[in-house]
Design a protein around this motif. Structure first.
Motif, PDB file in Angstrom:
ATOM      1  N   TYR A  59      40.651  51.161  34.852  1.00 35.78           N
ATOM      2  CA  TYR A  59      41.624  50.119  35.195  1.00 35.78           C
ATOM      3  C   TYR A  59      42.274  49.551  33.922  1.00 35.78           C
ATOM      4  CZ  TYR A  59      43.354  45.636  37.036  1.00 35.78           C
ATOM      5  OH  TYR A  59      44.132  44.563  37.367  1.00 35.78           O
ATOM      6  N   GLU A 172      44.513  39.474  32.418  1.00 34.31           N
ATOM      7  CA  GLU A 172      44.171  40.135  33.690  1.00 34.31           C
ATOM      8  C   GLU A 172      43.085  39.352  34.428  1.00 34.31           C
ATOM      9  OE1 GLU A 172      45.048  42.964  35.479  1.00 34.31           O
ATOM     10  OE2 GLU A 172      46.830  42.907  34.182  1.00 34.31           O
ATOM     11  N   LEU A 173      42.085  38.918  33.680  1.00 34.24           N
ATOM     12  CA  LEU A 173      40.975  38.177  34.286  1.00 34.24           C
ATOM     13  C   LEU A 173      41.438  36.807  34.778  1.00 34.24           C
ATOM     14  CD1 LEU A 173      38.158  39.071  31.721  1.00 34.24           C
ATOM     15  CD2 LEU A 173      38.431  39.980  34.030  1.00 34.24           C
ATOM     16  N   VAL A 175      44.184  35.950  36.007  1.00 32.02           N
ATOM     17  CA  VAL A 175      44.872  36.077  37.300  1.00 32.02           C
ATOM     18  C   VAL A 175      43.866  35.969  38.461  1.00 32.02           C
ATOM     19  CG1 VAL A 175      46.175  37.702  38.753  1.00 32.02           C
ATOM     20  CG2 VAL A 175      46.750  37.463  36.329  1.00 32.02           C
ATOM     21  N   LYS A 176      42.630  36.431  38.210  1.00 36.31           N
ATOM     22  CA  LYS A 176      41.582  36.386  39.247  1.00 36.31           C
ATOM     23  C   LYS A 176      40.731  35.116  39.143  1.00 36.31           C
ATOM     24  CE  LYS A 176      42.548  40.887  39.762  1.00 36.31           C
ATOM     25  NZ  LYS A 176      42.859  41.694  40.929  1.00 36.31           N
ATOM     26  N   GLY A 177      41.181  34.167  38.347  1.00 38.75           N
ATOM     27  CA  GLY A 177      40.416  32.923  38.198  1.00 38.75           C
ATOM     28  C   GLY A 177      39.187  33.072  37.334  1.00 38.75           C
ATOM     29  N   LEU A 178      39.180  34.105  36.464  1.00 36.16           N
ATOM     30  CA  LEU A 178      38.024  34.378  35.599  1.00 36.16           C
ATOM     31  C   LEU A 178      38.391  34.077  34.148  1.00 36.16           C
ATOM     32  CD1 LEU A 178      37.213  37.808  37.255  1.00 36.16           C
ATOM     33  CD2 LEU A 178      35.789  35.747  37.434  1.00 36.16           C
ATOM     34  N   LYS A 211      33.194  32.242  35.579  1.00 41.81           N
ATOM     35  CA  LYS A 211      34.046  31.692  36.640  1.00 41.81           C
ATOM     36  C   LYS A 211      33.559  30.263  36.894  1.00 41.81           C
ATOM     37  CE  LYS A 211      35.592  32.603  41.396  1.00 41.81           C
ATOM     38  NZ  LYS A 211      37.021  32.925  41.265  1.00 41.81           N
ATOM     39  N   LYS A 223      33.666  43.946  40.957  1.00 37.54           N
ATOM     40  CA  LYS A 223      34.113  43.703  42.340  1.00 37.54           C
ATOM     41  C   LYS A 223      35.228  42.661  42.371  1.00 37.54           C
ATOM     42  CE  LYS A 223      29.728  45.031  44.476  1.00 37.54           C
ATOM     43  NZ  LYS A 223      28.671  44.737  43.484  1.00 37.54           N
ATOM     44  N   LEU A 224      35.087  41.613  41.565  1.00 36.87           N
ATOM     45  CA  LEU A 224      36.110  40.559  41.540  1.00 36.87           C
ATOM     46  C   LEU A 224      37.427  41.075  40.948  1.00 36.87           C
ATOM     47  CD1 LEU A 224      33.910  37.547  40.340  1.00 36.87           C
ATOM     48  CD2 LEU A 224      34.970  37.805  42.585  1.00 36.87           C
ATOM     49  N   VAL A 225      37.316  41.889  39.884  1.00 35.83           N
ATOM     50  CA  VAL A 225      38.528  42.362  39.195  1.00 35.83           C
ATOM     51  C   VAL A 225      39.261  43.401  40.034  1.00 35.83           C
ATOM     52  CG1 VAL A 225      39.394  43.617  37.174  1.00 35.83           C
ATOM     53  CG2 VAL A 225      37.643  41.850  36.899  1.00 35.83           C
ATOM     54  N   ALA A 227      39.010  43.923  43.287  1.00 36.12           N
ATOM     55  CA  ALA A 227      39.130  43.561  44.719  1.00 36.12           C
ATOM     56  C   ALA A 227      40.580  43.723  45.184  1.00 36.12           C
ATOM     57  CB  ALA A 227      38.669  42.132  44.930  1.00 36.12           C
TER      58      ALA A 227
END
Lengths: 227, 227
Positions: A59, A172-173, A175-178, A211, A223-225, A227
């Motif tokens: 990815y 990138e992270l 964007v997923k709230g990480l 997080k 899994k979070l990235v 998803a």
């Protein structure tokens, strides 16, 4: 296929035509059964860890290629848990390049007299030698040049690439709230051109991600990235 | 006279008028009764060590003043084993700045995978934090700036002064047939101007000197240098 190196978390094979195949393993670094991206020993085996790490790596390497950042990535086969990469030559016996956004891990252990745990850092880059016997000592730009491991110009390239790559991962992270606290990268020279390029992998196994203040283990992170 | 600090090898008093008095002690750094300029503990007491160190220090600080190199030195009283110096502010909790001409000591312990013992180095400068609990960790120019310990401009001044001072010492020793392997210096900001200046001492206690391949202990060194 000739096995040319057995690493802690992957095996390395030579392919016909000059490229190299990396087989990701389910072993992860840590101590006493606890995962630690900064550790020098294999701490535990987690079923599916290799495949998870490869998915994340694919990815991010594809993202980096889109941005024109030089990496060794050629192709990945998730089912076979393998990645084809360009041949690279190492800097000396190998370097680890760390980019830090918050003071944790070895930075905190070394410089705790001057910082608080989790204090923000300004994409701080540092290099350590891969040397288990000497506990991966940190080394300066001058030190690397003094020992002929890489030139000062190569160091500047490596440092700029480290910040660029780490910022891509951080965004990138986000964007997923990480939140990325720190990340460990490896570089080598392109076997064909001699240019500095990113090698190894980019996965949960070589970064610390949180997080809402809670640390996210590598496989949960994938899994979070993805998803 | 007010005692303001008790160090491992000297006591520090505040003088009227703003200057500071350093009283040299007979304690030297080392471990288990063996002298080691890189050690953090007082390893042994040698009668006359303080006076010997002060004589050397006076000799070198006077030389440096002649060359216009900024130091804290004002005057020395050999009989009273004391040195009057300008007040200085520290960089953080104190730094040690090492200049290396040969690979020995902690450099060899850290980077032994890439160098031979005694291998020539090109006036290699490195900085460590004075932090006994964390074993005086090395820190890069970027790290020092990141933690607000000193600016990048101050680092460049400190590094240039370190090479200049170490070269003066190396050349003085060479005249006596002695070879400087490494030397540890300390710097601070001039209390009045804020400029970077050399502080502490220059004696056998903070350098490794060899004659025909044999290490010369501090007090023997003083006799050879001041003969």
């Amino acid at each position: 296929m000739e096995l040319i190196y057995q690493g802690k978390t992957k095996d390395v094979y030579k392919l016909e035509g000059g490229n190299v195949l990396l087989k990701f393993k389910d072993d992860v670094t840590g101590e006493d059964g606890v995962f630690d991206p900064g550790a020098n020993t294999v701490g535990l085996t987690i079923e599916g860890a290799g495949k998870s790490g490869l998915r994340m790596t694919k990815y991010f390497f594809v993202k980096l290629a889109e941005k024109g950042i030089p990496t060794h990535y050629v192709d990945a086969n998730i089912d076979e848990v393998s990645m084809e990469v360009k041949a690279a030559t190492m800097f000396g016996k190998g370097l680890e390049v760390i980019c830090r956004y918050r003071a944790v891990g070895s930075f905190l252990r070394r410089y705790g007299a001057y910082c608080e745990e989790g204090q923000p850092l300004d994409a701080f880059v540092e290099v350590t030698l891969k040397d288990d016997d000497r506990k991966d000592p940190p080394i300066s730009k001058d030190g690397l040049a003094q020992l002929g491991i890489l030139t000062k110009e190569e160091y500047d390239t490596l440092e700029a690439l480290t910040k660029q790559i780490s910022d891509v991962v951080k965004e990138e992270l986000a964007v997923k709230g990480l939140e990325l606290y720190d990340i460990k990268l490896e570089f080598g020279r392109d076997g064909a051109t001699g240019d500095v390029m990113l090698i190894d992998e980019i996965s949960g196994g070589n970064m610390r991600v949180y997080k809402d203040g809670t640390y996210i283990p590598p496989m949960d992170l994938e899994k979070l990235v993805l998803a």
